[in-house]
Design an enzyme around this catalytic site. Structure first.
Site, PDB file in Angstrom:
ATOM      1  CB  THR A   1      11.821  80.313  46.065  1.00 53.69           C
ATOM      2  OG1 THR A   1      12.223  79.431  46.673  1.00 53.69           O
ATOM      3  CG2 THR A   1      12.642  81.192  44.946  1.00 53.69           C
ATOM      4  CG  ASP A   2      10.207  77.562  51.369  1.00 52.04           C
ATOM      5  OD1 ASP A   2       9.262  77.915  51.558  1.00 52.04           O
ATOM      6  OD2 ASP A   2      10.922  76.958  52.081  1.00 52.04           O
ATOM      7  CB  ILE A   3       9.567  84.456  52.547  1.00 52.36           C
ATOM      8  CG1 ILE A   3      10.873  84.871  51.733  1.00 52.36           C
ATOM      9  CG2 ILE A   3       9.344  85.264  53.702  1.00 52.36           C
ATOM     10  CD1 ILE A   3      10.917  86.246  51.205  1.00 52.36           C
TER      11      ILE A   3
ATOM     12  CG  ASN B   1      12.160  78.838  55.810  1.00 47.39           C
ATOM     13  OD1 ASN B   1      12.644  77.944  56.681  1.00 47.39           O
ATOM     14  ND2 ASN B   1      11.700  78.797  54.675  1.00 47.39           N
TER      15      ASN B   1
END
Length: 699
Positions: A63-65, A69
């Protein structure tokens, strides 16, 4: 990652991870210098592989690419030596406190001198499980990477990560944001502006997505028209948005199978909104010019396959096709479209595992709505019930204008029970193009599966298919090179997906041999409305019984039973398990004699020849004995499909399973009184089922 450690000091405690090579954030590499066109094409392959594992094995959605990251290994440890030397000569700014010293981080390692190491996806603070029973609709993702379904508050799944990845790769390559959502009127991010930017690049979103969005009505009219047309950028395409590639590099990467094709993958997933673990193969195939470990690979494009019929068998084979990584599956679900479209398909499979909310690449309620592209194969997985709908009528949109004028005819694959199920389609194709021999693959399918609910499939531990080219004549017993290539192409796809496939030179005799079971045991079970357990399982084997077989004294039996047991058919089946003396004396010999009639007709249809043998002379006895062994077991719960149809009030496959035997027997002059009796009795039941079906259809 090698291991997990815990670092502590008097002021902090936190978990850390040690990697095999030194790693740094992508953003600290001065993105443009590190992620040149070759590196940017390589990075997504590794991240896709990681996401495939994360999605299919861990059932986790990141959900947070984003670049922050992702860690990239340094290309050489000598880079650190240079940094250490520079630190010694030019110390970094620092702040000295009473108990510790705080240093300004060094995060610019310069342009790489060789290919950087493999990227590693990190930071799972916002990750969530995808295999949950409820719909996921809560907000996720940074604004500039937000997927359309997230913007619209529609249920999202694993594909949201792919949308993230596609936008991130573009942003890395261009060093700017593709869809930032910056509203010039309001001077901040708005969802309406981001939707407008997406529509400008990719066109309007599909109706299926709009229908699922809780917030759709804020930005779209009831007919799907975007309310803020003035915000849509004009004259902008995805290929034209790539400015960092020039000359041959841009031509190669912005057409056909290059970088832009990869980013367009996110649009395709946007259409499908699927969560199959094998989308990774599709993505890798779409970027066939990529580098892996410094070597250039060329991967074939997946084939577009249209699967018609989304019951238990259809759902299993849509899963098999997708698992192969060689097919983009468009499925037509007629009776269960609404529930599958809303919730996906749940599988409870002893072979493929438990999978929740699975979706094909695309789903439609009718064949006509799916004809926006050519298909290499059309796989028909419906029950063959011509009293309701003939095959050529069901597939009429493929066999008529405008589709037949624009696109070549596909190879048709029939995963259907019964005899002569191919005839109507063959004749329709010959009428369409008399000069061309239709490409029809016919099959015999062995599979144990059933629908528990409209979107829940139970599947046991096997699915086997014998396949061959359909020919109107059964005299040819050898595949031509062209026919074998046709069969091998589709066989390889199913095999890669995990199914067990056998290519045969003449399929009709294989289908005929399999039809013994459906015609005899399916019919008997449907007419009696009982499972085969009631024929073959002896009382002493029932749950709670003593389990010791009683001694059978034929002299103590009623004369009528003793006399019946002396007939040739009873003697031929004396070793077959039975539920009672009556079954042994009358029912089992009747089943054997009926199967013998089918074998007699089969010997006429498929005689021994120089090219090959006909039917196995012991086929009837072997099938009867094998079926009895399976269904004599007290734990066997199998319900023949014809019985299930009767229980559910659905018409049965009477005509192609039993009726064709009667018609072929009469045409060939083969007397089949028992088969005709079964057919006559089944027609009584079928007539009532058809009446009920048509009454329900009217209402």
């Amino acid at each position: 990652m090698r291991t997990s450690l815990h670092r502590t000091n008097p002021n902090c405690w936190h978990p850390t991870s040690q990697f095999r090579k030194s790693a740094i954030l992508v953003t600290t590499h001065r993105v443009r210098r590190v992620l040149n066109s070759m590196a940017s094409r390589g990075i997504h392959r590794y991240i896709l592989s990681g996401l495939d594992y994360l999605h299919s094995e861990c059932h986790v959605i990141h959900t947070d690419i984003k670049p922050e990251n992702i860690l990239v290994g340094l290309e050489s440890r000598s880079v650190l030596d240079v940094v250490a030397k520079d630190e010694a000569e030019n110390p970094s700014p620092r702040k000295v406190l009473d108990d510790r010293t705080v240093y300004l981080s060094r995060n610019d390692f310069g342009a790489p001198k060789s290919s950087p190491g493999k990227p590693v996806l990190t930071d799972f603070d916002a990750a969530t499980f995808g295999n949950v029973s409820h719909s996921l609709v809560h907000p996720i993702q940074p604004n500039s990477y937000r997927a359309p379904e997230v913007i619209l508050r529609a249920p999202w799944t694993y594909s949201a990560d792919i949308w993230n990845l596609g936008l991130m790769i573009w942003n890395l390559l261009e060093d700017r944001t593709l869809c930032d959502g910056l509203d010039l009127e309001r001077e901040h991010y708005t969802r309406r502006t981001q939707l407008a930017q997406l529509i400008g690049l990719l066109g309007p979103p599909p109706k299926a997505l709009l229908d699922r969005g809780e917030s759709t009505t804020k930005w779209f009219e009831s007919d799907g028209v975007f309310k803020h047309q003035n915000l849509i950028p004009q004259g902008r395409t995805l290929a034209e948005s790539v400015t960092s590639l020039e000359g041959e590099d841009k031509v190669r990467n912005c057409t056909n199978v290059g970088f832009t094709h990869f980013v367009q993958l996110t649009h395709l997933l946007y259409l499908a909104n699927g969560n199959d673990s094998h989308w990774v193969d599709w993505a890798l195939a779409a970027s066939s010019a990529d580098l892996v470990e410094g070597k250039r690979e060329t991967m074939p494009q997946p084939k577009d396959v249209l699967l018609v019929g989304y019951g238990a068998v259809g759902a299993i084979y849509s899963l098999v096709l997708k698992k192969s990584g060689q097919a983009r599956v468009t499925a037509v679900a007629r009776s269960n479209y609404d529930v599958v479209n809303a919730h996906g398909m749940d599988f409870q499979s002893k072979k493929y595992g438990d999978i929740k909310g699975w979706r094909p690449d695309r789903l439609f309620p009718s064949v006509a709505q799916a004809l926006d592209r050519p298909y290499s194969h059309v796989v028909l997985v419906t029950k063959a019930i011509p009293e309701i709908l003939k095959t050529d009528t069901l597939l009429a949109p493929l066999l008529s204008s405008p589709y037949s004028d624009i696109h070549p005819q596909p190879t048709y694959v029939l995963l259907q029970n019964g005899l002569n199920v191919e005839v109507d389609l063959y004749e329709a194709l010959k009428k369409l193009n008399p000069e061309e021999e239709p490409r029809i693959i016919s099959t015999a399918v062995w599979i144990a599966t059933r629908m528990l609910e409209k979107n829940v499939v139970e599947h046991f531990n096997f699915d086997r298919v014998s396949m061959g080219v359909y020919r109107p004549s059964t005299a040819t017993l050898v595949n031509t090179p062209t026919e074998y290539a046709l069969l091998k192409e589709f066989s390889d796809i199913l095999s890669a997906g995990g199914s067990e496939i056998t290519i045969v030179p003449e399929i009709q005799r294989v289908k005929y041999s399999k039809n013994f079971w459906n015609a005899i045991f399916g019919s008997s079970s449907a007419l009696s409305r009982l499972t085969l357990h009631s024929i073959f399982c002896a009382p002493h084997l029932e749950p709670g019984a003593s389990r010791s077989a009683p001694t059978e004294d034929l002299s103590a039996l009623e004369p009528r039973i003793a006399e019946a047991l002396s007939t040739p058919s009873a003697k031929a089946t004396e070793n077959v398990a039975s539920a009672s003396p009556n079954m042994k004396a009358y029912t089992i010999p009747f089943l054997y004699d009926a199967m013998t009639e089918i074998h007699k007709l089969g010997s006429v249809l498929f005689p021994d020849s120089e090219l090959g043998p006909g039917l196995d002379p012991d086929h009837a006895a072997k099938m009867l004995e094998g079926t009895a062994r399976l269904h004599a077991h007290p734990d066997n719960t199998h319900r023949p499909s014809m019985l299930v149809d009767v229980e559910m009030g659905r018409p049965m496959e009477v005509e192609h399973v039993v009726g064709e035997l009667v018609r072929m027997g009469r045409k060939r002059g083969v007397d089949m009184p028992r088969i005709e009796a079964l057919y006559a009795l089944l027609l009584i039941m079928q007539d009532q089922l058809l009446r009920s079906y048509h009454e329900r259809s009217k209402s």
